[in-house]
Design a protein around this motif. Structure first.
Motif, mmCIF file in Angstrom:
data_model
loop_
_atom_site.group_PDB
_atom_site.id
_atom_site.type_symbol
_atom_site.label_atom_id
_atom_site.label_comp_id
_atom_site.label_asym_id
_atom_site.label_seq_id
_atom_site.Cartn_x
_atom_site.Cartn_y
_atom_site.Cartn_z
ATOM 1 N N LYS A 90 -48.626 43.766 64.017
ATOM 2 C CA LYS A 90 -48.929 42.722 63.033
ATOM 3 C C LYS A 90 -50.269 42.986 62.338
ATOM 4 C CE LYS A 90 -46.422 38.954 65.345
ATOM 5 N NZ LYS A 90 -46.605 37.655 66.070
ATOM 6 N N VAL A 91 -51.263 43.393 63.128
ATOM 7 C CA VAL A 91 -52.580 43.694 62.552
ATOM 8 C C VAL A 91 -52.461 44.835 61.551
ATOM 9 C CG1 VAL A 91 -54.831 44.678 63.083
ATOM 10 C CG2 VAL A 91 -53.941 42.791 64.464
ATOM 11 N N LEU A 92 -51.760 45.900 61.944
ATOM 12 C CA LEU A 92 -51.590 47.038 61.048
ATOM 13 C C LEU A 92 -50.885 46.608 59.769
ATOM 14 C CD1 LEU A 92 -51.730 50.039 60.367
ATOM 15 C CD2 LEU A 92 -49.634 50.371 61.719
ATOM 16 N N GLY A 93 -49.886 45.745 59.888
ATOM 17 C CA GLY A 93 -49.190 45.261 58.710
ATOM 18 C C GLY A 93 -50.128 44.548 57.750
ATOM 19 N N ALA A 94 -51.032 43.738 58.301
ATOM 20 C CA ALA A 94 -52.010 43.034 57.464
ATOM 21 C C ALA A 94 -52.997 44.007 56.836
ATOM 22 C CB ALA A 94 -52.752 41.998 58.297
ATOM 23 N N MET A 95 -53.439 44.981 57.598
ATOM 24 C CA MET A 95 -54.378 45.983 57.076
ATOM 25 C C MET A 95 -53.749 46.762 55.928
ATOM 26 S SD MET A 95 -57.265 46.005 58.974
ATOM 27 C CE MET A 95 -57.944 47.648 59.197
ATOM 28 N N LEU A 96 -52.467 47.079 56.058
ATOM 29 C CA LEU A 96 -51.776 47.798 54.987
ATOM 30 C C LEU A 96 -51.712 46.955 53.715
ATOM 31 C CD1 LEU A 96 -48.942 49.384 57.133
ATOM 32 C CD2 LEU A 96 -50.622 50.671 55.807
ATOM 33 N N LYS A 97 -51.520 45.648 53.871
ATOM 34 C CA LYS A 97 -51.504 44.759 52.697
ATOM 35 C C LYS A 97 -52.873 44.722 52.015
ATOM 36 C CE LYS A 97 -47.785 41.733 54.344
ATOM 37 N NZ LYS A 97 -47.454 40.383 54.878
ATOM 38 N N VAL A 98 -53.950 44.729 52.833
ATOM 39 C CA VAL A 98 -55.293 44.766 52.269
ATOM 40 C C VAL A 98 -55.490 46.057 51.487
ATOM 41 C CG1 VAL A 98 -57.763 44.914 52.829
ATOM 42 C CG2 VAL A 98 -56.316 43.227 53.988
ATOM 43 N N ARG A 99 -55.065 47.177 52.061
ATOM 44 C CA ARG A 99 -55.233 48.464 51.368
ATOM 45 C C ARG A 99 -54.362 48.556 50.114
ATOM 46 N NH1 ARG A 99 -54.844 53.978 54.700
ATOM 47 N NH2 ARG A 99 -52.606 53.557 54.745
ATOM 48 N N ASP A 100 -53.153 48.017 50.188
ATOM 49 C CA ASP A 100 -52.292 48.018 49.007
ATOM 50 C C ASP A 100 -52.948 47.256 47.862
ATOM 51 O OD1 ASP A 100 -50.361 49.545 50.219
ATOM 52 O OD2 ASP A 100 -49.045 47.853 50.715
ATOM 53 N N ALA A 101 -53.642 46.143 48.210
ATOM 54 C CA ALA A 101 -54.236 45.287 47.189
ATOM 55 C C ALA A 101 -55.578 45.788 46.697
ATOM 56 C CB ALA A 101 -54.387 43.861 47.741
ATOM 57 N N HIS A 102 -56.348 46.457 47.561
ATOM 58 C CA HIS A 102 -57.739 46.776 47.228
ATOM 59 C C HIS A 102 -58.128 48.215 47.542
ATOM 60 C CE1 HIS A 102 -57.985 42.453 46.860
ATOM 61 N NE2 HIS A 102 -57.724 42.292 48.130
ATOM 62 N N GLY A 103 -57.149 49.086 47.660
ATOM 63 C CA GLY A 103 -57.436 50.480 47.988
ATOM 64 C C GLY A 103 -57.142 51.413 46.836
ATOM 65 N N TRP A 104 -57.097 52.682 47.141
ATOM 66 C CA TRP A 104 -56.865 53.714 46.137
ATOM 67 C C TRP A 104 -56.250 54.938 46.802
ATOM 68 C CZ3 TRP A 104 -61.461 52.469 48.357
ATOM 69 C CH2 TRP A 104 -62.206 53.497 48.944
ATOM 70 N N TRP B 240 -65.019 41.313 49.182
ATOM 71 C CA TRP B 240 -65.931 42.333 49.706
ATOM 72 C C TRP B 240 -65.640 43.721 49.145
ATOM 73 C CZ3 TRP B 240 -69.933 40.465 52.361
ATOM 74 C CH2 TRP B 240 -69.795 39.203 52.967
ATOM 75 N N LEU B 241 -64.376 43.996 48.866
ATOM 76 C CA LEU B 241 -63.968 45.347 48.464
ATOM 77 C C LEU B 241 -63.956 45.542 46.949
ATOM 78 C CD1 LEU B 241 -61.080 45.852 51.048
ATOM 79 C CD2 LEU B 241 -63.421 46.723 51.186
ATOM 80 N N ARG B 242 -64.136 44.451 46.198
ATOM 81 C CA ARG B 242 -64.240 44.515 44.735
ATOM 82 C C ARG B 242 -65.561 43.889 44.307
ATOM 83 N NH1 ARG B 242 -59.451 45.701 42.069
ATOM 84 N NH2 ARG B 242 -57.641 45.852 43.452
ATOM 85 N N ASP B 243 -66.101 44.359 43.186
ATOM 86 C CA ASP B 243 -67.377 43.823 42.721
ATOM 87 C C ASP B 243 -67.168 42.514 41.959
ATOM 88 O OD1 ASP B 243 -66.538 44.462 40.117
ATOM 89 O OD2 ASP B 243 -67.696 46.318 40.041
ATOM 90 N N ASP B 244 -68.245 41.982 41.378
ATOM 91 C CA ASP B 244 -68.149 40.680 40.727
ATOM 92 C C ASP B 244 -67.330 40.714 39.437
ATOM 93 O OD1 ASP B 244 -69.968 42.107 39.244
ATOM 94 O OD2 ASP B 244 -71.638 40.727 39.541
ATOM 95 N N ARG B 245 -66.956 41.905 39.006
ATOM 96 C CA ARG B 245 -66.059 42.030 37.838
ATOM 97 C C ARG B 245 -64.620 42.301 38.258
ATOM 98 N NH1 ARG B 245 -69.163 46.822 35.058
ATOM 99 N NH2 ARG B 245 -69.086 47.386 37.270
ATOM 100 N N GLY B 246 -64.413 42.362 39.589
ATOM 101 C CA GLY B 246 -63.068 42.613 40.102
ATOM 102 C C GLY B 246 -62.713 44.079 40.225
ATOM 103 N N GLU B 247 -63.709 44.966 39.993
ATOM 104 C CA GLU B 247 -63.456 46.406 40.099
ATOM 105 C C GLU B 247 -63.666 46.874 41.541
ATOM 106 O OE1 GLU B 247 -62.348 48.237 37.583
ATOM 107 O OE2 GLU B 247 -62.398 46.474 36.274
ATOM 108 N N LEU B 248 -62.865 47.840 41.969
ATOM 109 C CA LEU B 248 -63.014 48.391 43.316
ATOM 110 C C LEU B 248 -64.392 49.028 43.475
ATOM 111 C CD1 LEU B 248 -59.578 50.206 43.785
ATOM 112 C CD2 LEU B 248 -60.296 48.063 44.860
ATOM 113 N N THR B 249 -65.063 48.742 44.597
ATOM 114 C CA THR B 249 -66.359 49.370 44.845
ATOM 115 C C THR B 249 -66.184 50.780 45.420
ATOM 116 O OG1 THR B 249 -66.585 48.613 47.134
ATOM 117 C CG2 THR B 249 -67.327 47.112 45.384
ATOM 118 N N ARG B 250 -65.130 50.991 46.193
ATOM 119 C CA ARG B 250 -64.844 52.274 46.861
ATOM 120 C C ARG B 250 -66.003 52.723 47.753
ATOM 121 N NH1 ARG B 250 -60.744 55.944 43.273
ATOM 122 N NH2 ARG B 250 -59.755 54.249 42.138
#
Length: 349
Positions: free
Chosen positions: A333-347, A298-308
């Motif tokens: 625990k939820v916050l820990g998972a959210m941080l992992k999502v942001r680390d992987a797909h954030g900026w 959801w957070l990256r486009d079909d080319r794997g680029e961040l949509t932001r």
């Protein structure tokens, strides 16, 4: 290297209300309890940035005055939290009406949308709400919609289009959350069809919940739109990935709001809420999603680029048991998972 600080990480407050408070259901969890649990969550010195709000009693009245809104903004700010997206109470039982109903139904639906947009505009002006949309659904069941699929989808589109015009007037935008329980929004194809009919990109878009959207691949309430075979086995991770990617690819261009969630592949209802995709705890061994990987669909486009496109993302644990929601460790625990999502797909900004 410093960690990512976007998208901002929010917690949802409506799980304290949805499916609760009705006869035989668990009691409603007060807003202050949820604010404290959110504010107290911490992982490696990092915390939630904000909350997404339920604009209905007993949390925040949709009929709040300007003074009421200012007091609530100050109160939420005292926890060190910002405000993001709203849930507008557009259902008949909350003062609204069906988006495909008669003129009175539609008027009540749109009145609730306008009230939510006014509160949103005021909170933006106060400075506590830097981002977020106004969440709606069709406010009708699948069986009622199925009496006239084409005509009813057109009616819903007309209502959503008018909601979009109202939102534009207040500098807001509408996010329609597709779930298997909402008529005309109960499959991935129906959601795309509806949003194309509305035809207001950037103004009326999709609110993607990872758990609810995953049920679309199973054809729940929409067998014709099933992607995975009836004899699908959850051990076939590649098939699930491909099917879920197909759903995300179709809806991502419309997605303006995003909920991180886990799902065990079943349906669940609580209190007076219809059965929909079951949210489960982030570390539930029966969870079917690879949360970090699938969030990237959801957070990256079909080319794997961040949509932001999403300036904030939210955790949704709707219809979690109160005993789970009232434990601080749940939110750590939820916050820990959210941080992992942001680390992987954030900026970082």
């Amino acid at each position: 290297m410093a960690s990512n600080n976007y998208p901002k990480l929010h917690n949802a407050t409506w799980p304290g209300v949805v499916g609760k408070g009705a006869p035989g259901a668990e009691p409603i969890i007060p807003l202050d309890t949820l604010l404290k649990l959110t504010a107290n969550a911490e992982v490696d010195g990092q915390k939630f940035d904000g909350v997404d709000l339920w604009l209905a009693d007993p949390h925040i009245s949709i009929d709040s005055s300007k003074d009421d809104v200012k007091r609530m903004a100050d109160h939420i700010g005292s926890f060190g939290l910002k405000v993001g997206s709203f849930v507008a109470p557009i259902w008949g039982g909350a003062g609204g009406g069906s988006a495909m109903g008669d003129a009175d139904d539609v008027k009540r639906f749109l009145t609730q949308v306008e009230k939510a947009c006014k509160i949103g505009q005021q909170m933006r002006e106060i400075g506590i709400r830097p981002t977020g949309g106004v969440r709606v659904d069709s406010s009708t069941g699948v069986e009622a919609w199925d009496t006239d699929p084409v005509g009813n989808t057109n009616k819903i589109a007309d209502t959503f289009r008018e909601a979009g015009r109202i939102a534009q007037h207040y500098g807001e935008y509408i996010v329609a959350e597709g779930e298997i329980c909402w008529g005309g929004m109960h499959s991935w194809r129906e959601n795309v069809k509806l949003l194309e009919l509305v035809n207001m990109p950037g103004v009326v878009g999709y609110q993607a919940d990872m758990a609810h959207s995953m049920l679309f691949v199973l054809g729940a309430n929409a067998e014709k739109d099933r992607i995975l075979a009836k004899d699908f086995q959850w051990s076939d991770k590649a098939a699930l990935d491909a099917a879920y990617h197909q759903v995300a690819d179709a809806l991502r261009p419309w997605t303006l709001d995003f909920h991180v969630a886990q799902n065990d592949g079943t349906t669940f209802g609580s209190g007076d809420h219809e059965k929909t995709g079951r949210h489960c705890q982030i570390d539930d061994p029966n969870g079917r999603l690879d949360v970090v990987k699938h969030a990237g669909y959801w957070l990256r486009d079909d080319r794997g680029e961040l949509t932001r496109k999403m300036r904030h993302i939210c955790w949704d644990g709707c219809m979690f048991p109160n005993a789970v929601m009232e434990q601080q460790e749940t939110w750590n625990k939820v916050l820990g998972a959210m941080l992992k999502v942001r680390d992987a797909h954030g900026w970082r900004e």
